[in-house]
Design a protein around this motif. Structure first.
Motif, mmCIF file in Angstrom:
data_model
loop_
_atom_site.group_PDB
_atom_site.id
_atom_site.type_symbol
_atom_site.label_atom_id
_atom_site.label_comp_id
_atom_site.label_asym_id
_atom_site.label_seq_id
_atom_site.Cartn_x
_atom_site.Cartn_y
_atom_site.Cartn_z
ATOM 1 N N TRP A 37 0.834 -1.214 0.000
ATOM 2 C CA TRP A 37 0.000 0.000 0.000
ATOM 3 C C TRP A 37 0.859 1.251 0.000
ATOM 4 O O TRP A 37 0.558 2.215 -0.708
ATOM 5 C CB TRP A 37 -0.923 0.003 1.218
ATOM 6 N N ALA A 38 1.922 1.251 0.806
ATOM 7 C CA ALA A 38 2.780 2.441 0.885
ATOM 8 C C ALA A 38 3.463 2.707 -0.452
ATOM 9 O O ALA A 38 3.592 3.866 -0.874
ATOM 10 C CB ALA A 38 3.825 2.262 1.989
ATOM 11 N N TRP A 39 3.894 1.657 -1.127
ATOM 12 C CA TRP A 39 4.547 1.836 -2.430
ATOM 13 C C TRP A 39 3.533 2.298 -3.462
ATOM 14 O O TRP A 39 3.791 3.223 -4.242
ATOM 15 C CB TRP A 39 5.211 0.537 -2.864
ATOM 16 N N ARG A 40 2.354 1.688 -3.472
ATOM 17 C CA ARG A 40 1.322 2.064 -4.434
ATOM 18 C C ARG A 40 0.942 3.538 -4.269
ATOM 19 O O ARG A 40 0.827 4.276 -5.256
ATOM 20 C CB ARG A 40 0.085 1.183 -4.243
ATOM 21 N N GLU A 41 0.745 3.980 -3.036
ATOM 22 C CA GLU A 41 0.308 5.360 -2.812
ATOM 23 C C GLU A 41 1.448 6.356 -2.989
ATOM 24 O O GLU A 41 1.209 7.520 -3.289
ATOM 25 C CB GLU A 41 -0.287 5.493 -1.405
ATOM 26 N N GLY A 42 2.700 5.917 -2.818
ATOM 27 C CA GLY A 42 3.824 6.836 -2.897
ATOM 28 C C GLY A 42 4.695 6.660 -4.118
ATOM 29 O O GLY A 42 5.854 7.099 -4.124
ATOM 30 N N ILE A 43 4.147 6.039 -5.168
ATOM 31 C CA ILE A 43 4.943 5.669 -6.330
ATOM 32 C C ILE A 43 5.648 6.871 -6.976
ATOM 33 O O ILE A 43 6.773 6.741 -7.471
ATOM 34 C CB ILE A 43 4.075 4.926 -7.378
ATOM 35 N N LEU A 44 5.055 8.050 -6.965
ATOM 36 C CA LEU A 44 5.669 9.194 -7.632
ATOM 37 C C LEU A 44 6.940 9.650 -6.924
ATOM 38 O O LEU A 44 7.920 10.039 -7.570
ATOM 39 C CB LEU A 44 4.671 10.348 -7.723
ATOM 40 N N SER A 45 6.944 9.607 -5.609
ATOM 41 C CA SER A 45 8.126 10.030 -4.861
ATOM 42 C C SER A 45 9.032 8.868 -4.479
ATOM 43 O O SER A 45 10.171 9.083 -4.046
ATOM 44 C CB SER A 45 7.696 10.780 -3.588
ATOM 45 N N ASP A 46 8.553 7.652 -4.653
ATOM 46 C CA ASP A 46 9.302 6.464 -4.244
ATOM 47 C C ASP A 46 9.209 5.396 -5.342
ATOM 48 O O ASP A 46 8.633 4.333 -5.150
ATOM 49 C CB ASP A 46 8.714 5.936 -2.922
ATOM 50 N N PRO A 47 9.754 5.683 -6.528
ATOM 51 C CA PRO A 47 9.546 4.779 -7.667
ATOM 52 C C PRO A 47 10.110 3.373 -7.473
ATOM 53 O O PRO A 47 9.586 2.418 -8.036
ATOM 54 C CB PRO A 47 10.241 5.504 -8.833
ATOM 55 N N THR A 48 11.167 3.216 -6.689
ATOM 56 C CA THR A 48 11.740 1.877 -6.491
ATOM 57 C C THR A 48 11.082 1.116 -5.352
ATOM 58 O O THR A 48 11.260 -0.096 -5.237
ATOM 59 C CB THR A 48 13.247 1.967 -6.192
ATOM 60 N N GLY A 49 10.344 1.808 -4.480
ATOM 61 C CA GLY A 49 9.688 1.149 -3.358
ATOM 62 C C GLY A 49 10.560 0.974 -2.132
ATOM 63 O O GLY A 49 10.114 0.395 -1.126
ATOM 64 N N GLU A 50 11.781 1.466 -2.158
ATOM 65 C CA GLU A 50 12.690 1.264 -1.024
ATOM 66 C C GLU A 50 12.230 2.016 0.221
ATOM 67 O O GLU A 50 12.393 1.525 1.350
ATOM 68 C CB GLU A 50 14.104 1.668 -1.420
ATOM 69 N N HIS A 51 11.653 3.194 0.041
ATOM 70 C CA HIS A 51 11.141 3.929 1.202
ATOM 71 C C HIS A 51 9.916 3.225 1.787
ATOM 72 O O HIS A 51 9.750 3.166 3.010
ATOM 73 C CB HIS A 51 10.801 5.365 0.817
ATOM 74 N N ALA A 52 9.089 2.678 0.919
ATOM 75 C CA ALA A 52 7.925 1.923 1.395
ATOM 76 C C ALA A 52 8.368 0.693 2.179
ATOM 77 O O ALA A 52 7.764 0.338 3.203
ATOM 78 C CB ALA A 52 7.052 1.512 0.208
ATOM 79 N N PHE A 53 9.416 0.050 1.705
ATOM 80 C CA PHE A 53 9.958 -1.112 2.418
ATOM 81 C C PHE A 53 10.417 -0.710 3.814
ATOM 82 O O PHE A 53 10.079 -1.369 4.813
ATOM 83 C CB PHE A 53 11.124 -1.699 1.628
ATOM 84 N N ALA A 54 11.187 0.365 3.902
ATOM 85 C CA ALA A 54 11.691 0.817 5.195
ATOM 86 C C ALA A 54 10.549 1.193 6.133
ATOM 87 O O ALA A 54 10.587 0.898 7.336
ATOM 88 C CB ALA A 54 12.640 2.000 5.005
#
Length: 266
Positions: A224-241
């Protein structure tokens, strides 16, 4: 109900058997022994759980699921209708350009349909995800305990299967062990990167990384975090953290590898 391709050329057994599932899948029996009812039950359960709990964007087009009971019936259909790169060993496949799934449980299992059915669902819900997630999340469906418990709560518990052994074997070989890292996985954002080198290893890494997140109760918060933050977090690493309490893919790799080797992963 719209689908991308026309299948008017296909000759079906009489009487023609097909069932629609929530205007999302049209399950078609390609031969007299096709497990139509079992396929309908499986994708119905999948849709119920995923839309109630995890996905919010639905596909715009219906996916036609061509279901066969035998390889003898399936193989001529595959040769005639599948993309040119398809092989006889492809017992199931998702063809996004045609909004179609080809499926035959002979040689695999009815559960393989979960993998293929998840492809159009993930494509619709999170189309800009990294390619490893677009492959890894459907791969969780290959072996998964999914449904609604007696308490009324839905569950989605991915289970261990052969891809775990793929990673365990890779970890015993120096030429592959160095690749089994979460931070490497997060670089596999395109199809070319994912299938290049060792597609089987990358698929195992993607599935078992997501299963590790599920074990840590972090799979869906990450998604969910990666999906909602895709523009600022294209690789998903921030969502993972965010989902993993601050751990980055690199810093979480040792724990992941230890989990892969442990009885907890089985």
């Amino acid at each position: 109900m719209q689908s991308r391709a026309s299948w008017a050329h296909v000759v079906l057994p009489e009487p023609v058997r097909m069932k629609s599932v929530e205007d999302t899948f049209l399950i078609v029996a390609g031969d007299a022994t096709a497990p139509l009812d079992a396929a309908v039950a499986l994708v119905s359960k999948l849709l119920d759980v995923m839309w109630r709990n995890h996905f919010k964007h639905r596909p715009e087009l219906v996916t036609v699921v061509w279901t066969f009971g035998t390889r003898a019936a399936y193989e001529p259909f595959r040769r005639l209708n599948a993309p040119r790169e398809s092989r006889p060993s492809d017992l199931s496949m998702y063809i996004p350009d045609d909004s179609a799934i080809f499926f035959c449980p002979e040689g695999s299992s009815i559960g393989t349909l979960n993998h293929e059915a998840l492809h159009p669902l993930v494509d619709a819900d999170f189309p800009h995800a990294g390619y490893w997630l677009l492959e890894g999340l459907p791969a969780l469906g290959e072996a998964v305990d999914i449904g609604t418990g007696s308490d009324g709560k839905d569950y989605f518990h991915p289970l261990a299967h052969f891809r775990l052994q793929t990673l365990r074997t890779a970890l015993t070989k120096p030429e592959y062990a160095s690749q089994v890292k979460l931070d490497t996985l997060f670089t596999l954002t395109t199809r070319d990167a994912f299938i290049g080198g060792s597609e089987a290893l990358h698929m195992a890494m993607a599935r078992e990384a997501l299963r590790f997140l599920s074990f840590k109760h972090a799979l869906w918060p990450f998604y969910w975090a990666w999906r909602e933050g895709i523009l600022s977090d294209p690789t998903g690493e921030h969502a993972f953290a965010s989902a993993m309490g601050g751990a980055t893919p690199a810093s979480a790799t040792d724990e992941w590898v230890s989990w892969i080797k442990s009885p907890e992963a089985e």
